[in-house]
Structure formats: C-alpha cells, structure tokens
Motif scaffolding. Structure first.
Motif, mmCIF file in Angstrom:
data_model
loop_
_atom_site.group_PDB
_atom_site.id
_atom_site.type_symbol
_atom_site.label_atom_id
_atom_site.label_comp_id
_atom_site.label_asym_id
_atom_site.label_seq_id
_atom_site.Cartn_x
_atom_site.Cartn_y
_atom_site.Cartn_z
ATOM 1 N N CYS A 3 0.838 -1.193 0.000
ATOM 2 C CA CYS A 3 0.000 0.000 0.000
ATOM 3 C C CYS A 3 0.879 1.251 0.000
ATOM 4 N N ILE A 4 0.286 2.379 -0.345
ATOM 5 C CA ILE A 4 1.047 3.608 -0.505
ATOM 6 C C ILE A 4 0.403 4.734 0.300
ATOM 7 N N PRO A 5 1.198 5.734 0.712
ATOM 8 C CA PRO A 5 0.598 6.927 1.322
ATOM 9 C C PRO A 5 -0.257 7.646 0.282
ATOM 10 N N ARG A 6 -1.505 7.901 0.621
ATOM 11 C CA ARG A 6 -2.435 8.518 -0.339
ATOM 12 C C ARG A 6 -2.720 9.985 -0.029
ATOM 13 N N GLN A 7 -2.942 10.296 1.244
ATOM 14 C CA GLN A 7 -3.283 11.665 1.613
ATOM 15 C C GLN A 7 -2.693 11.980 2.982
ATOM 16 N N VAL A 8 -2.471 13.266 3.220
ATOM 17 C CA VAL A 8 -2.022 13.760 4.523
ATOM 18 C C VAL A 8 -2.944 14.902 4.929
ATOM 19 N N VAL A 9 -3.370 14.877 6.184
ATOM 20 C CA VAL A 9 -4.190 15.951 6.743
ATOM 21 C C VAL A 9 -3.363 16.711 7.774
ATOM 22 N N VAL A 10 -3.362 18.031 7.686
ATOM 23 C CA VAL A 10 -2.656 18.876 8.648
ATOM 24 C C VAL A 10 -3.590 19.993 9.097
ATOM 25 N N LEU A 11 -3.768 20.101 10.406
ATOM 26 C CA LEU A 11 -4.567 21.171 11.008
ATOM 27 C C LEU A 11 -3.664 21.946 11.955
#
Length: 253
Positions: free
Chosen positions: A176-184
C-alpha cells in the motif's frame, strides 16, 4: 552433570600441581603409608623427576581441555549483530524510505482510506538533517511513481523535502502507498494524519483500500513523510487528529 566434571577437573589439577612442585611431599602423603619403613623405600631422585614430568603433562592436558571447552562455549554464544546506524537508532530497523515529494495537505479526513498511526516526528526548525539525503525514495517493486501516490515529485532539480518543517514516521502495509495527509494548524498545536490505500488501477473501478490495507498487516514498511507547515514548529505540540501527542525523535548524528 557439569558440576561433577568441574569438580573432577579441579581435583586432578590440584593433584597434578602438587606432584609438579612437591613430588616428595605427595609421595609421603599418599604412598609412604603403604610400606613399613618409608625412609628405606623412598623413591630416588629420578623417580621424583619422572613423577614431576608426568604431573606437568597432566597440568598441560587439563589446560588444553579447559581451553577447548572455553572456545566451544564462546562459539555457541550468540554473535552480536551489525552496528546499529544513526538512522536505525532514530527510526528503528529496517531503515525507513523517504517520500521525496511535495505534499499538499488536506484540511479534513478523506473518505475510503486507512488512517495509519503516526509513530514519531522530527522537526527541522534548525535545518534539515543530512541523513535524509542518503535515504532511498519510497517505492513498491521499484516503482516510485504509483498512481494515487501522495504529493508531486517537483521539478527534479531540488528535493521537495527542503521546504518541509518536519517529517513523520508511519509503517504501512507493504503493498500500500501513502495517499493523503491531513494537517490542522493552530497557535498551540499541529494535528497530522496520514492515510494509506492501494494504488489507483489503470482501468476499472477504484479498489477497496480499507480491505486491501489492514491496520493489522503483518508485513509493513517504514516511511518518512516530509510536511511543509505555515511556519516553524516552535513551541507547538504535534498531535494526531484525536489530540494525542506524537513522540518527538531527536536527531542522532
């Protein structure tokens, strides 16, 4: 059983050393009582010399046996592994690979992907660590540009990592691969989440990322993902989206 052998070896060693350095005392103690007139039957100097010689051979034999047993015991001891590198001290083994891409974070969790736990982070307030230059780029089976892979590779002249303020470490399922990153971001905290999934198929419907990338995957790979913030980390705490603190990893040179 081993203590019996050890006691026997010590006893023989004492007897041999006694015969080597004091053969007359040994004869008088061990053998003189067998004759009625010990003075008349005392062995000659040559006999004492022969006793001394045999005792010396016995001592040497015990030393050889003890040395062989010690060498065999050393050979059975577990051998230390190779020295741990600075990268492994920081991030564990095996050495992580690097997502050498410009990541554009989202401000809300995406649907359909797997939220992988963030194991640690490292800040770049004082400049990017040199060890990052030596890390291999993340890939699957030699492919470093999978469809759906998070971020963009940039123009190829400057590493996108140079603009980042920190890296986070995750361990995702092997295929599997990193798909998205969320930063708040706020004035007091930085909340980060990393989402994994399968690569996009060239044709057909999108795969089931949750089923294909289970959190309980046995075989995983360690990845460092650089993240560019609005400013330095400073005094802000780094957390996951649930508000739990992410451990900070100190740089080891």
């Amino acid at each position: 059983m081993s203590w019996v052998i050890g006691a026997l070896a010590v006893t023989l060693g004492i007897v041999f050393l006694w015969g080597l350095f004091a053969p007359r005392s040994q004869w008088r103690t061990l053998s003189a009582w067998l004759v009625s007139n010990p003075g008349a039957h005392e062995p000659s100097g040559a006999a004492y010399g022969w006793r001394r010689f045999l005792s010396g051979v016995g001592v040497l034999g015990l030393l050889v046996v003890a040395g062989s047993a010690y060498s065999a015991d050393l050979a059975r001891q577990p051998r230390p592994g190779p020295p741990v590198t600075a990268v492994e001290q920081m991030w564990g083994s095996p050495t992580p690979t690097l997502v050498d891409r410009a990541v554009s974070p989202l401000d809300a969790p995406p649907a359909g992907f797997v939220d992988e736990p963030i194991l640690g982070f490292q800040r770049f307030d004082d400049g990017r660590p040199e060890y990052l230059r030596a890390l291999s780029a993340f890939s699957i089976l030699g492919d470093a540009n999978m469809p759906g892979y998070v971020g963009s590779p940039g123009d190829g002249t400057v590493s996108p990592v140079g603009a980042s303020n920190l890296v986070v470490n995750v361990r995702g399922p092997l295929l599997c691969i990193p798909r998205q990153v969320v930063v708040l971001e706020s004035e007091t905290a930085i909340q980060i989440a990393v989402y994994y999934g399968l690569r996009d198929p060239l044709t057909g419907a999108a795969p089931d990322h949750v089923a294909g990338c289970p959190l309980e995957g046995v075989v995983t790979s360690s990845v460092l993902i650089p993240i560019e913030l609005s400013g330095p980390v400073g005094e802000r705490v780094v957390q996951n989206l649930a508000g739990n603190a992410v451990p900070e990893v100190a740089v080891v040179e």
